[in-house]
Design a protein around this motif. Sequence first.
Motif, PDB file in Angstrom:
ATOM      1  N   ILE A  51       0.838  -1.208   0.000  1.00  0.00           N
ATOM      2  CA  ILE A  51       0.000   0.000   0.000  1.00  0.00           C
ATOM      3  C   ILE A  51       0.869   1.254   0.000  1.00  0.00           C
ATOM      4  CG2 ILE A  51      -1.680   1.309   1.344  1.00  0.00           C
ATOM      5  CD1 ILE A  51      -2.836  -1.350   2.288  1.00  0.00           C
ATOM      6  N   VAL A  52       1.941   1.228   0.790  1.00  0.00           N
ATOM      7  CA  VAL A  52       2.851   2.380   0.832  1.00  0.00           C
ATOM      8  C   VAL A  52       3.496   2.588  -0.537  1.00  0.00           C
ATOM      9  CG1 VAL A  52       4.989   3.257   1.828  1.00  0.00           C
ATOM     10  CG2 VAL A  52       3.268   2.196   3.302  1.00  0.00           C
ATOM     11  N   LEU A  53       3.929   1.500  -1.176  1.00  0.00           N
ATOM     12  CA  LEU A  53       4.542   1.615  -2.497  1.00  0.00           C
ATOM     13  C   LEU A  53       3.576   2.194  -3.515  1.00  0.00           C
ATOM     14  CD1 LEU A  53       6.602  -1.695  -2.824  1.00  0.00           C
ATOM     15  CD2 LEU A  53       7.496   0.634  -2.638  1.00  0.00           C
ATOM     16  N   VAL A  54       2.339   1.719  -3.500  1.00  0.00           N
ATOM     17  CA  VAL A  54       1.347   2.222  -4.456  1.00  0.00           C
ATOM     18  C   VAL A  54       1.080   3.708  -4.202  1.00  0.00           C
ATOM     19  CG1 VAL A  54      -1.069   2.054  -5.143  1.00  0.00           C
ATOM     20  CG2 VAL A  54       0.280  -0.019  -4.867  1.00  0.00           C
ATOM     21  N   ALA A  84      -4.684  10.049 -13.577  1.00  0.00           N
ATOM     22  CA  ALA A  84      -5.256   8.936 -14.331  1.00  0.00           C
ATOM     23  C   ALA A  84      -4.222   7.904 -14.740  1.00  0.00           C
ATOM     24  CB  ALA A  84      -5.976   9.466 -15.568  1.00  0.00           C
ATOM     25  N   PHE A  85      -2.958   8.289 -14.874  1.00  0.00           N
ATOM     26  CA  PHE A  85      -1.946   7.364 -15.390  1.00  0.00           C
ATOM     27  C   PHE A  85      -1.709   6.197 -14.424  1.00  0.00           C
ATOM     28  CE2 PHE A  85      -1.318  10.973 -18.058  1.00  0.00           C
ATOM     29  CZ  PHE A  85      -0.786  10.483 -19.237  1.00  0.00           C
ATOM     30  N   ASP A  86      -1.418   6.493 -13.170  1.00  0.00           N
ATOM     31  CA  ASP A  86      -1.229   5.411 -12.206  1.00  0.00           C
ATOM     32  C   ASP A  86      -2.549   4.850 -11.705  1.00  0.00           C
ATOM     33  OD1 ASP A  86       1.449   5.029 -12.252  1.00  0.00           O
ATOM     34  OD2 ASP A  86       1.839   5.653 -10.190  1.00  0.00           O
ATOM     35  N   ALA A  87      -3.568   5.696 -11.632  1.00  0.00           N
ATOM     36  CA  ALA A  87      -4.869   5.214 -11.152  1.00  0.00           C
ATOM     37  C   ALA A  87      -5.428   4.132 -12.070  1.00  0.00           C
ATOM     38  CB  ALA A  87      -5.859   6.376 -11.043  1.00  0.00           C
ATOM     39  N   SER A  88      -5.078   4.170 -13.349  1.00  0.00           N
ATOM     40  CA  SER A  88      -5.604   3.177 -14.298  1.00  0.00           C
ATOM     41  C   SER A  88      -5.115   1.776 -13.948  1.00  0.00           C
ATOM     42  CB  SER A  88      -5.191   3.551 -15.725  1.00  0.00           C
ATOM     43  OG  SER A  88      -5.722   4.803 -16.095  1.00  0.00           O
ATOM     44  N   TRP A  89      -3.799   1.610 -13.780  1.00  0.00           N
ATOM     45  CA  TRP A  89      -3.325   0.254 -13.488  1.00  0.00           C
ATOM     46  C   TRP A  89      -3.647  -0.171 -12.062  1.00  0.00           C
ATOM     47  CZ3 TRP A  89       0.111  -0.379  -9.565  1.00  0.00           C
ATOM     48  CH2 TRP A  89       0.988   0.660  -9.254  1.00  0.00           C
ATOM     49  N   ILE A  90      -3.810   0.813 -11.157  1.00  0.00           N
ATOM     50  CA  ILE A  90      -4.229   0.466  -9.794  1.00  0.00           C
ATOM     51  C   ILE A  90      -5.658  -0.088  -9.818  1.00  0.00           C
ATOM     52  CG2 ILE A  90      -4.768   1.409  -7.522  1.00  0.00           C
ATOM     53  CD1 ILE A  90      -2.478   3.399  -7.929  1.00  0.00           C
ATOM     54  N   MET A  91      -6.534   0.537 -10.599  1.00  0.00           N
ATOM     55  CA  MET A  91      -7.894   0.033 -10.722  1.00  0.00           C
ATOM     56  C   MET A  91      -7.910  -1.346 -11.364  1.00  0.00           C
ATOM     57  SD  MET A  91      -9.957   3.465 -11.883  1.00  0.00           S
ATOM     58  CE  MET A  91     -11.412   2.499 -12.257  1.00  0.00           C
ATOM     59  N   CYS A  92      -7.068  -1.553 -12.359  1.00  0.00           N
ATOM     60  CA  CYS A  92      -7.002  -2.867 -13.013  1.00  0.00           C
ATOM     61  C   CYS A  92      -6.570  -3.945 -12.026  1.00  0.00           C
ATOM     62  CB  CYS A  92      -6.047  -2.819 -14.198  1.00  0.00           C
ATOM     63  SG  CYS A  92      -6.658  -1.869 -15.612  1.00  0.00           S
ATOM     64  N   MET A  93      -5.649  -3.617 -11.140  1.00  0.00           N
ATOM     65  CA  MET A  93      -5.225  -4.592 -10.142  1.00  0.00           C
ATOM     66  C   MET A  93      -6.336  -4.863  -9.136  1.00  0.00           C
ATOM     67  SD  MET A  93      -1.199  -3.828  -9.430  1.00  0.00           S
ATOM     68  CE  MET A  93      -1.073  -5.462  -8.703  1.00  0.00           C
ATOM     69  N   GLY A  94      -7.125  -3.855  -8.824  1.00  0.00           N
ATOM     70  CA  GLY A  94      -8.278  -4.080  -7.956  1.00  0.00           C
ATOM     71  C   GLY A  94      -9.288  -5.015  -8.595  1.00  0.00           C
ATOM     72  N   VAL A 143      10.848   3.529 -13.170  1.00  0.00           N
ATOM     73  CA  VAL A 143      10.893   2.261 -12.448  1.00  0.00           C
ATOM     74  C   VAL A 143      10.049   2.309 -11.169  1.00  0.00           C
ATOM     75  CG1 VAL A 143      12.446   0.714 -11.172  1.00  0.00           C
ATOM     76  CG2 VAL A 143      13.100   1.561 -13.405  1.00  0.00           C
ATOM     77  N   VAL A 144       9.763   3.497 -10.654  1.00  0.00           N
ATOM     78  CA  VAL A 144       8.985   3.610  -9.415  1.00  0.00           C
ATOM     79  C   VAL A 144       7.629   2.932  -9.571  1.00  0.00           C
ATOM     80  CG1 VAL A 144       7.860   5.218  -7.830  1.00  0.00           C
ATOM     81  CG2 VAL A 144      10.159   5.705  -8.696  1.00  0.00           C
ATOM     82  N   SER A 145       6.952   3.191 -10.683  1.00  0.00           N
ATOM     83  CA  SER A 145       5.642   2.575 -10.907  1.00  0.00           C
ATOM     84  C   SER A 145       5.751   1.067 -11.043  1.00  0.00           C
ATOM     85  CB  SER A 145       4.989   3.168 -12.160  1.00  0.00           C
ATOM     86  OG  SER A 145       4.718   4.537 -11.988  1.00  0.00           O
ATOM     87  N   ALA A 146       6.826   0.596 -11.719  1.00  0.00           N
ATOM     88  CA  ALA A 146       7.018  -0.843 -11.868  1.00  0.00           C
ATOM     89  C   ALA A 146       7.240  -1.514 -10.517  1.00  0.00           C
ATOM     90  CB  ALA A 146       8.192  -1.107 -12.803  1.00  0.00           C
ATOM     91  N   LEU A 147       8.005  -0.875  -9.640  1.00  0.00           N
ATOM     92  CA  LEU A 147       8.234  -1.435  -8.312  1.00  0.00           C
ATOM     93  C   LEU A 147       6.933  -1.498  -7.512  1.00  0.00           C
ATOM     94  CD1 LEU A 147      11.594   0.327  -7.348  1.00  0.00           C
ATOM     95  CD2 LEU A 147      11.267  -2.065  -8.012  1.00  0.00           C
ATOM     96  N   ALA A 148       6.111  -0.456  -7.620  1.00  0.00           N
ATOM     97  CA  ALA A 148       4.849  -0.438  -6.880  1.00  0.00           C
ATOM     98  C   ALA A 148       3.924  -1.551  -7.367  1.00  0.00           C
ATOM     99  CB  ALA A 148       4.174   0.924  -7.039  1.00  0.00           C
ATOM    100  N   LYS A 149       3.831  -1.713  -8.679  1.00  0.00           N
ATOM    101  CA  LYS A 149       2.972  -2.779  -9.216  1.00  0.00           C
ATOM    102  C   LYS A 149       3.515  -4.149  -8.834  1.00  0.00           C
ATOM    103  CE  LYS A 149       0.954  -4.646 -13.451  1.00  0.00           C
ATOM    104  NZ  LYS A 149      -0.347  -4.907 -12.805  1.00  0.00           N
ATOM    105  N   GLY A 150       4.843  -4.307  -8.876  1.00  0.00           N
ATOM    106  CA  GLY A 150       5.422  -5.577  -8.466  1.00  0.00           C
ATOM    107  C   GLY A 150       5.163  -5.893  -7.007  1.00  0.00           C
ATOM    108  N   GLY A 151       5.272  -4.892  -6.140  1.00  0.00           N
ATOM    109  CA  GLY A 151       4.997  -5.101  -4.725  1.00  0.00           C
ATOM    110  C   GLY A 151       3.552  -5.488  -4.471  1.00  0.00           C
ATOM    111  N   TRP A 152       2.635  -4.825  -5.175  1.00  0.00           N
ATOM    112  CA  TRP A 152       1.222  -5.153  -4.994  1.00  0.00           C
ATOM    113  C   TRP A 152       0.905  -6.535  -5.551  1.00  0.00           C
ATOM    114  CZ3 TRP A 152      -2.031  -3.356  -1.730  1.00  0.00           C
ATOM    115  CH2 TRP A 152      -3.390  -3.644  -1.854  1.00  0.00           C
TER     116      TRP A 152
END
Length: 283
Positions: A51-54, A84-94, A143-152
Amino acid sequence: MRTRTIERTRLVPHTVDGVTEMVLDREKIEVPAPPRDWDQLVRTAVTAGAIVLVAASLAWTTASIGDLLSAVTIAVVAYAAAVAFDASWIMCMGVEWLLRYDPERAQVARRAGRWALAVSMGAVFAHGYLIADTWVIGAVGAVVSALAKGGWSMAMRVHARPLDPRTQQWVAKRRAALDGKLAMIPIRRELQRGEAVIDAELRALGALADSGSADPDQSGQSADSPAPDPHPTATGPMTIKDAVRTAVDSGIRDPDRVLAYVRKVADANAREDTVARYIRLAG
């Protein structure tokens, strides 16, 4: 051995002046404390870290892309669009998490999330490259976004409960049956609304046809022909409200005639005030 204190309650008899009643007796006792569940602690820590990473990725991406877009529009709109850029893949993961027991549908959300992540990383890279004029800063920022998605993704794997193929098929069939029942609810409502519209249209057209076909010249009517029926024809069991509506639609407005018709086809004990109220509603 570690212990913990708990409160135990039980019903015990208590007598006062010869009268016995069951009352609650509370006592505190020491019981062995269960061993610490390190697996659950680690699982909670992994989830909190994800959650912190995201959150950090969302803040970083919004700041970077918002700064990039602010060159062509006002800052408020630029940063709002950057969310919208990060929120899109966060919603997809949800969505992927919610569909974790439906692999086929979850696959669509997984692919969409990867594309959204790629777009987000590309935008962050572009910002770093244009601002610092070096691809290293852009790559590190992306890479920050990739790390957050990987952590989630890792956190989701920790909480996942994979099903064997047979159980997966059983779940799919049960879900399909339930989804079919849920889908029929709005379908039935739509069909009922359509039938109600058709029924109202037919009744309106029927009333217009009856009023338009009336012959104003009755001089040619044979004296031997039977007199017209003063009441409309009953088509089956009717309620008082339906009977009043039928009478009014047939052109009968006199309360006494309507009451007589209602008592004939619907309820022989129909009250006059009830019929009068339905006449006002029908009018």
